[in-house]
Design a protein around this motif. Structure first.
Motif, PDB file in Angstrom:
ATOM      1  N   SER A   1     -24.473 -77.577  65.763  1.00  0.00           N
ATOM      2  CA  SER A   1     -25.827 -77.289  65.283  1.00  0.00           C
ATOM      3  C   SER A   1     -25.794 -76.214  64.201  1.00  0.00           C
ATOM      4  O   SER A   1     -26.422 -76.356  63.140  1.00  0.00           O
ATOM      5  CB  SER A   1     -26.725 -76.831  66.442  1.00  0.00           C
ATOM      6  N   VAL A   2     -25.052 -75.131  64.462  1.00  0.00           N
ATOM      7  CA  VAL A   2     -24.934 -74.060  63.475  1.00  0.00           C
ATOM      8  C   VAL A   2     -24.389 -74.607  62.157  1.00  0.00           C
ATOM      9  O   VAL A   2     -24.914 -74.323  61.072  1.00  0.00           O
ATOM     10  CB  VAL A   2     -24.027 -72.930  64.005  1.00  0.00           C
ATOM     11  N   SER A   3     -23.337 -75.420  62.246  1.00  0.00           N
ATOM     12  CA  SER A   3     -22.697 -75.965  61.049  1.00  0.00           C
ATOM     13  C   SER A   3     -23.658 -76.843  60.251  1.00  0.00           C
ATOM     14  O   SER A   3     -23.748 -76.723  59.017  1.00  0.00           O
ATOM     15  CB  SER A   3     -21.466 -76.783  61.452  1.00  0.00           C
ATOM     16  N   ARG A   4     -24.370 -77.703  60.948  1.00  0.00           N
ATOM     17  CA  ARG A   4     -25.295 -78.607  60.252  1.00  0.00           C
ATOM     18  C   ARG A   4     -26.410 -77.826  59.560  1.00  0.00           C
ATOM     19  O   ARG A   4     -26.757 -78.098  58.410  1.00  0.00           O
ATOM     20  CB  ARG A   4     -25.884 -79.613  61.236  1.00  0.00           C
ATOM     21  N   ARG A   5     -26.948 -76.840  60.277  1.00  0.00           N
ATOM     22  CA  ARG A   5     -28.029 -76.038  59.698  1.00  0.00           C
ATOM     23  C   ARG A   5     -27.538 -75.217  58.506  1.00  0.00           C
ATOM     24  O   ARG A   5     -28.238 -75.065  57.503  1.00  0.00           O
ATOM     25  CB  ARG A   5     -28.632 -75.129  60.768  1.00  0.00           C
ATOM     26  N   LEU A   6     -26.318 -74.682  58.606  1.00  0.00           N
ATOM     27  CA  LEU A   6     -25.748 -73.930  57.491  1.00  0.00           C
ATOM     28  C   LEU A   6     -25.493 -74.830  56.288  1.00  0.00           C
ATOM     29  O   LEU A   6     -25.735 -74.443  55.141  1.00  0.00           O
ATOM     30  CB  LEU A   6     -24.446 -73.258  57.917  1.00  0.00           C
ATOM     31  N   SER A   7     -24.991 -76.037  56.542  1.00  0.00           N
ATOM     32  CA  SER A   7     -24.733 -76.980  55.454  1.00  0.00           C
ATOM     33  C   SER A   7     -26.012 -77.321  54.716  1.00  0.00           C
ATOM     34  O   SER A   7     -26.040 -77.405  53.479  1.00  0.00           O
ATOM     35  CB  SER A   7     -24.084 -78.256  55.998  1.00  0.00           C
ATOM     36  N   ASP A   8     -27.094 -77.512  55.478  1.00  0.00           N
ATOM     37  CA  ASP A   8     -28.378 -77.872  54.870  1.00  0.00           C
ATOM     38  C   ASP A   8     -29.011 -76.695  54.119  1.00  0.00           C
ATOM     39  O   ASP A   8     -29.633 -76.885  53.073  1.00  0.00           O
ATOM     40  CB  ASP A   8     -29.361 -78.358  55.948  1.00  0.00           C
ATOM     41  N   SER A   9     -28.844 -75.473  54.661  1.00  0.00           N
ATOM     42  CA  SER A   9     -29.556 -74.320  54.113  1.00  0.00           C
ATOM     43  C   SER A   9     -28.745 -73.529  53.090  1.00  0.00           C
ATOM     44  O   SER A   9     -29.321 -72.885  52.204  1.00  0.00           O
ATOM     45  CB  SER A   9     -29.967 -73.369  55.240  1.00  0.00           C
TER      46      SER A   9
ATOM     47  N   GLU B   1     -19.651 -75.968  52.341  1.00  0.00           N
ATOM     48  CA  GLU B   1     -18.456 -75.134  52.547  1.00  0.00           C
ATOM     49  C   GLU B   1     -18.686 -74.121  53.663  1.00  0.00           C
ATOM     50  O   GLU B   1     -17.834 -73.951  54.549  1.00  0.00           O
ATOM     51  CB  GLU B   1     -18.085 -74.407  51.264  1.00  0.00           C
ATOM     52  N   VAL B   2     -19.829 -73.460  53.642  1.00  0.00           N
ATOM     53  CA  VAL B   2     -20.143 -72.479  54.679  1.00  0.00           C
ATOM     54  C   VAL B   2     -20.313 -73.182  56.024  1.00  0.00           C
ATOM     55  O   VAL B   2     -19.826 -72.704  57.053  1.00  0.00           O
ATOM     56  CB  VAL B   2     -21.415 -71.687  54.316  1.00  0.00           C
ATOM     57  N   GLY B   3     -20.976 -74.334  56.023  1.00  0.00           N
ATOM     58  CA  GLY B   3     -21.131 -75.091  57.262  1.00  0.00           C
ATOM     59  C   GLY B   3     -19.805 -75.523  57.839  1.00  0.00           C
ATOM     60  O   GLY B   3     -19.591 -75.474  59.059  1.00  0.00           O
ATOM     61  N   SER B   4     -18.889 -75.925  56.974  1.00  0.00           N
ATOM     62  CA  SER B   4     -17.555 -76.333  57.425  1.00  0.00           C
ATOM     63  C   SER B   4     -16.779 -75.171  58.012  1.00  0.00           C
ATOM     64  O   SER B   4     -16.061 -75.322  59.014  1.00  0.00           O
ATOM     65  CB  SER B   4     -16.786 -76.949  56.253  1.00  0.00           C
ATOM     66  N   LYS B   5     -16.916 -73.976  57.423  1.00  0.00           N
ATOM     67  CA  LYS B   5     -16.205 -72.796  57.937  1.00  0.00           C
ATOM     68  C   LYS B   5     -16.627 -72.457  59.365  1.00  0.00           C
ATOM     69  O   LYS B   5     -15.828 -71.936  60.143  1.00  0.00           O
ATOM     70  CB  LYS B   5     -16.453 -71.595  57.018  1.00  0.00           C
ATOM     71  N   ALA B   6     -17.877 -72.756  59.700  1.00  0.00           N
ATOM     72  CA  ALA B   6     -18.357 -72.459  61.050  1.00  0.00           C
ATOM     73  C   ALA B   6     -17.605 -73.258  62.100  1.00  0.00           C
ATOM     74  O   ALA B   6     -17.512 -72.846  63.264  1.00  0.00           O
ATOM     75  CB  ALA B   6     -19.853 -72.753  61.150  1.00  0.00           C
ATOM     76  N   LEU B   7     -17.056 -74.415  61.704  1.00  0.00           N
ATOM     77  CA  LEU B   7     -16.329 -75.267  62.647  1.00  0.00           C
ATOM     78  C   LEU B   7     -14.818 -75.045  62.601  1.00  0.00           C
ATOM     79  O   LEU B   7     -14.072 -75.728  63.299  1.00  0.00           O
ATOM     80  CB  LEU B   7     -16.637 -76.748  62.368  1.00  0.00           C
ATOM     81  N   ALA B   8     -14.370 -74.081  61.800  1.00  0.00           N
ATOM     82  CA  ALA B   8     -12.929 -73.844  61.663  1.00  0.00           C
ATOM     83  C   ALA B   8     -12.217 -73.599  62.990  1.00  0.00           C
ATOM     84  O   ALA B   8     -11.093 -74.088  63.193  1.00  0.00           O
ATOM     85  CB  ALA B   8     -12.680 -72.681  60.705  1.00  0.00           C
TER      86      ALA B   8
ATOM     87  N   SER C   1     -22.303 -64.490  53.811  1.00  0.00           N
ATOM     88  CA  SER C   1     -22.824 -65.645  53.072  1.00  0.00           C
ATOM     89  C   SER C   1     -24.198 -66.050  53.578  1.00  0.00           C
ATOM     90  O   SER C   1     -25.049 -66.496  52.810  1.00  0.00           O
ATOM     91  CB  SER C   1     -21.859 -66.827  53.202  1.00  0.00           C
ATOM     92  N   ILE C   2     -24.408 -65.896  54.884  1.00  0.00           N
ATOM     93  CA  ILE C   2     -25.705 -66.235  55.470  1.00  0.00           C
ATOM     94  C   ILE C   2     -26.775 -65.258  55.000  1.00  0.00           C
ATOM     95  O   ILE C   2     -27.847 -65.656  54.524  1.00  0.00           O
ATOM     96  CB  ILE C   2     -25.612 -66.241  57.008  1.00  0.00           C
ATOM     97  N   MET C   3     -26.498 -63.977  55.094  1.00  0.00           N
ATOM     98  CA  MET C   3     -27.486 -62.963  54.755  1.00  0.00           C
ATOM     99  C   MET C   3     -27.797 -62.950  53.250  1.00  0.00           C
ATOM    100  O   MET C   3     -28.885 -62.555  52.837  1.00  0.00           O
ATOM    101  CB  MET C   3     -27.012 -61.582  55.196  1.00  0.00           C
ATOM    102  N   HIS C   4     -26.842 -63.391  52.462  1.00  0.00           N
ATOM    103  CA  HIS C   4     -27.039 -63.417  51.012  1.00  0.00           C
ATOM    104  C   HIS C   4     -28.217 -64.312  50.625  1.00  0.00           C
ATOM    105  O   HIS C   4     -28.833 -64.109  49.566  1.00  0.00           O
ATOM    106  CB  HIS C   4     -25.754 -63.898  50.316  1.00  0.00           C
ATOM    107  N   LYS C   5     -28.545 -65.277  51.474  1.00  0.00           N
ATOM    108  CA  LYS C   5     -29.638 -66.207  51.180  1.00  0.00           C
ATOM    109  C   LYS C   5     -31.020 -65.637  51.517  1.00  0.00           C
ATOM    110  O   LYS C   5     -32.031 -66.260  51.225  1.00  0.00           O
ATOM    111  CB  LYS C   5     -29.419 -67.523  51.947  1.00  0.00           C
ATOM    112  N   GLY C   6     -31.055 -64.489  52.178  1.00  0.00           N
ATOM    113  CA  GLY C   6     -32.330 -63.837  52.431  1.00  0.00           C
ATOM    114  C   GLY C   6     -32.887 -64.086  53.817  1.00  0.00           C
ATOM    115  O   GLY C   6     -32.440 -64.973  54.550  1.00  0.00           O
TER     116      GLY C   6
END
Length: 274
Positions: free
Chosen positions: A158-166, A170-177, A228-233
């Motif tokens: 769920s985290v990865s999918r939401r990160l990929s969309d938002s 690349e960031v979404g993929s890193k969450a699943l590393a 990377s997450i916080m950079h988006k606001g």
């Protein structure tokens, strides 16, 4: 969980503290209990917790074994070790902590008889080099115990999918590393290095997370990709938290989100060294 210079998984700022507060009780402490319950620890074992993170496995070992055993934790991430050293209790204080690279451990050859690595091996870009170094510090007949997640976490999908969309794929993929490595690939590596009696067992532990916005926010902030997450606001961040909570509605148990996670427990023994 250790991170290496090459992997890009250093925890910045307060992420290590959040890791101890959030991920340790929700996931790594139950995994440490399940792992230790499967291991026959000998009376004279000298133990290393490699890639120890904030040291939950070392601390669990100390609680179970008492004060007669030497237990050492080592991790490359200075912030993780600082948290382990700051816990200020008899269990943590009686363990020995080192900031150390898995490729160059600061211990003499054949120092330890038992080395654990809980969810660390998948972060090492050069797994052969890391395991060679573990082999070096193990005594003749010494044992290695590894745990490696064997499928993606329901929560982290769920985290990865939401990160990929938002944010980005690349960031979404890193969450699943942490879930991307097949632990069964380790047998030939271990065998070639000089390990034998290879065994694999599947363990299932529940990941338990409070279903509050603050708890989900802490989960995100304890990730290596937090910057990377916080950079988006703040607006995007709030949307991420709300979306993850929505995805987890089917996994509610009381006030908690409960999702099972499978891991491989891998053991091997050092063949007689020349």
């Amino acid at each position: 969980m250790e991170v290496t210079h090459e992997s890009g998984f250093q925890l910045e700022g307060k992420a290590a503290e959040l890791y101890e507060m959030q991920k340790v009780p929700s996931m790594f402490a139950p995994l440490a209990d399940a792992t230790i319950n499967c291991i026959n620890i000998l009376e004279n074992d000298i133990i290393l917790d490699a890639a120890c993170g904030t040291g939950i496995l070392a601390r669990k070992l100390r609680r179970k074994l008492g004060s007669d055993y030497k237990i050492v934790g080592a991790d490359l991430n200075k912030n993780m070790i600082q948290v382990a050293q700051s816990l200020n209790n008899n269990v943590a204080d009686s363990c020995e902590w080192h900031v150390a690279d898995i490729y160059d451990l600061p211990f003499n050859s054949e120092t330890f008889s038992l080395v654990f690595c809980q969810q660390g091996i998948q972060y090492f870009p050069d797994k052969n080099r890391a395991l060679l170094e573990v082999y070096r510090v193990l005594k003749k007949g010494g044992r290695i115990v590894l745990t490696v997640w064997c499928k993606n976490s329901i929560f982290m999908r769920s985290v990865s999918r939401r990160l990929s969309d938002s944010i980005s794929e690349e960031v979404g993929s890193k969450a699943l590393a942490p879930f991307s490595y097949n632990g069964e690939l380790l047998e030939p590596i271990l065998s070639k290095i000089g390990f034998c009696d290879f065994s694999v067992k599947k363990l299932t532990v529940n990941r338990i997370i409070s279903s509050t916005k603050d708890s989900i926010a802490d989960e995100l902030m304890s990730l290596p990709i937090a910057e990377s997450i916080m950079h988006k606001g703040k607006k995007i961040f709030r949307s991420l938290v709300e979306g993850i909570l929505e995805d987890m509605e089917g996994y509610m148990s009381g006030k908690n989100i409960v999702t099972p996670q499978d891991t491989l427990l891998i053991q091997a023994r050092v063949r007689n060294k020349v």
